[in-house]
Motif scaffolding. Structure first.
Motif, PDB file in Angstrom:
ATOM      1  N   ARG A   1     -32.259   1.981  56.193  1.00 54.12           N
ATOM      2  CA  ARG A   1     -30.921   2.208  56.780  1.00 54.12           C
ATOM      3  C   ARG A   1     -30.207   3.366  56.096  1.00 54.12           C
ATOM      4  NH1 ARG A   1     -29.928  -2.604  53.790  1.00 54.12           N
ATOM      5  NH2 ARG A   1     -28.347  -2.364  52.151  1.00 54.12           N
ATOM      6  N   PHE A   2     -30.512   3.616  54.802  1.00 51.61           N
ATOM      7  CA  PHE A   2     -29.894   4.755  54.117  1.00 51.61           C
ATOM      8  C   PHE A   2     -30.517   6.062  54.573  1.00 51.61           C
ATOM      9  CE2 PHE A   2     -29.200   1.506  50.578  1.00 51.61           C
ATOM     10  CZ  PHE A   2     -27.948   1.178  51.064  1.00 51.61           C
ATOM     11  N   LEU A   3     -31.824   6.040  54.853  1.00 50.59           N
ATOM     12  CA  LEU A   3     -32.469   7.246  55.388  1.00 50.59           C
ATOM     13  C   LEU A   3     -31.916   7.584  56.775  1.00 50.59           C
ATOM     14  CD1 LEU A   3     -36.176   6.570  54.338  1.00 50.59           C
ATOM     15  CD2 LEU A   3     -34.455   7.921  53.134  1.00 50.59           C
ATOM     16  N   ILE A   4     -31.699   6.540  57.606  1.00 51.87           N
ATOM     17  CA  ILE A   4     -31.106   6.775  58.940  1.00 51.87           C
ATOM     18  C   ILE A   4     -29.684   7.316  58.797  1.00 51.87           C
ATOM     19  CG2 ILE A   4     -30.378   5.630  61.058  1.00 51.87           C
ATOM     20  CD1 ILE A   4     -32.681   3.685  60.698  1.00 51.87           C
ATOM     21  N   ALA A   5     -28.925   6.798  57.828  1.00 54.96           N
ATOM     22  CA  ALA A   5     -27.561   7.293  57.616  1.00 54.96           C
ATOM     23  C   ALA A   5     -27.565   8.761  57.206  1.00 54.96           C
ATOM     24  CB  ALA A   5     -26.860   6.439  56.548  1.00 54.96           C
ATOM     25  N   LEU A   6     -28.558   9.177  56.384  1.00 59.07           N
ATOM     26  CA  LEU A   6     -28.645  10.595  56.011  1.00 59.07           C
ATOM     27  C   LEU A   6     -28.961  11.459  57.224  1.00 59.07           C
ATOM     28  CD1 LEU A   6     -30.617  10.423  52.621  1.00 59.07           C
ATOM     29  CD2 LEU A   6     -28.213  10.993  52.943  1.00 59.07           C
ATOM     30  N   GLU A   7     -29.900  11.028  58.070  1.00 62.84           N
ATOM     31  CA  GLU A   7     -30.251  11.837  59.237  1.00 62.84           C
ATOM     32  C   GLU A   7     -29.117  11.892  60.261  1.00 62.84           C
ATOM     33  OE1 GLU A   7     -33.846  10.430  60.894  1.00 62.84           O
ATOM     34  OE2 GLU A   7     -35.109  11.131  59.238  1.00 62.84           O
TER      35      GLU A   7
END
Length: 371
Positions: free
Chosen positions: A58-64
């Motif tokens: 979910r943090f990787l999705i938030a970065l993208e």
């Protein structure tokens, strides 16, 4: 740190087998777009990248998606950016600097402005303030000067001598002062036409002959209760039909109205607006619960009967009052009708006794004549 910064030599890019494996972060519209495009070109999924960087998906999705509010503290967020860039072979420092640019640290205190323009403002501030003060003093002085020139000194009256009537009061030979009496009442309104009574219709509807003086006098002498204000719907009317209800509760102002049955079940519940009303059914045992008793008018048999007496009011009590009032009205009308009939019969007997022998007297009640 990866060495690729997105700037390869032009002779390498011109080679037909050249492939840009790690696109530059600076070429993307946002940091998230650059990271997502680099991941897609590398062929890695979010799950693969999460397993490699030890960062939750979910943090990787938030970065993208450039969703900085979903990231943890700023220190962890910068570490996630570094790990993401390192896993894709991007320049970590460029990625971190762009993250700081697109997501500034709001916790850092603001610094005083610096620069040549600010120094010029500070240098000329005393002169500007002094100029504004000079203009303000000049305007105030000009207004004071104009007021002093307009002001005139008090001069004595032009009357050379005071008249004798002013000094002595009433002078002999002169008319006495006019005395004003009490104000008179306003004249009656002349624009209201007289009430028109259709001949014969009044007697058919009420049983009272308007041309009979004795009947009119008896009706005026009867002790009839005054008619109260009638129910006037000024909004939606809920509850029972008009033919199956004797009690109406109408809101004068906004308030809550809840009607509960004996078992606690809500029969009616609503936040009433001004003008809305609820018709209570007959023969139902319930309790009326309101937020403010003074905000609800009670109408019994269509006539106003005050406001609700308390926060909790039994519905049977209001229905009993309505039935009692209806019985009293019916008994009063029957009593008045009997009294009027007796007066008419007595008048007819007096007329027959006073008539000479041989005259014909009409009996409007029986429709026969006597000789």
């Amino acid at each position: 740190m990866a060495l690729d910064a997105g700037n390869a030599p032009e002779e390498f890019k011109a080679h037909p087998d050249w492939k840009d494996l790690a696109p530059s972060i600076t070429e993307a519209a946002t940091l998230g777009d650059g990271l997502r495009r680099a991941r897609e070109q590398s062929g890695k999924s979010l799950a693969d990248l999460s397993a490699e960087t030890k960062v939750h998906t979910r943090f990787l999705i938030a970065l993208e998606q450039n969703d900085w509010s979903s990231l943890p503290s700023r220190v962890f967020a910068i570490g996630y950016v570094r790990g993401y860039a390192a896993a894709l072979g991007l320049d970590e420092q460029l990625a971190v600097e762009r993250f700081k640019r697109e997501s500034p640290d709001t916790s850092a205190p603001l610094k005083a402005p610096i620069g040549i323009a600010f120094e010029d403002v500070k240098r000329y501030s005393p002169r500007i303030i002094g100029l504004v003060a000079i203009v303000a003093v000049a305007l105030i002085g000009w207004n004071v000067f104009q007021r002093l020139n307009i002001h005139q000194e008090v001069r004595p009256s032009d009357i050379a001598a005071v008249p004798e009537s002013w000094r002595l009061g009433e002078v002999p030979g002169q008319a006495a002062p006019i005395a004003l009496g009490a104000p008179r009442a306003a004249p009656p309104d002349q624009t209201t036409p007289a009430l028109y009574v259709t001949p014969g219709l009044e007697a058919q509807l009420t049983g009272v002959d308007p041309n009979d003086p004795a009947v009119i006098a008896a009706a005026q002498a009867a002790d009839a209760a005054p008619v109260q204000k009638a129910f006037n719907p000024r909004g939606a009317v809920y509850g029972a039909p008009a033919t199956a209800s004797q009690v109406v509760i109408q809101a004068k102002k906004a308030g809550a109205l809840v009607v509960r049955l004996g078992g606690g079940q809500a029969l009616f519940a609503r936040q009433m607006a001004p003008g809305e009303a609820w018709r209570a059914p007959m023969g139902v045992s319930a309790t009326i619960d309101v937020s403010d008793p003074a905000a609800f008018d009670v109408y019994l048999n269509g006539e106003h009967s005050g406001v609700l007496p308390a926060l909790l009011t039994p519905l049977t009590q209001l229905n009993s009052r309505a039935e009692q009032a209806a019985r009293q009205v019916a008994e009063e009308q029957a009593r008045r009708q009997a009294q009027l009939q007796a007066e008419r019969s007595a008048q007819l007997l007096r007329t027959q006794d006073a008539a000479p022998t041989g005259e014909t007297v009409a009996n409007p009640g029986a429709g026969v004549t006597t000789n």
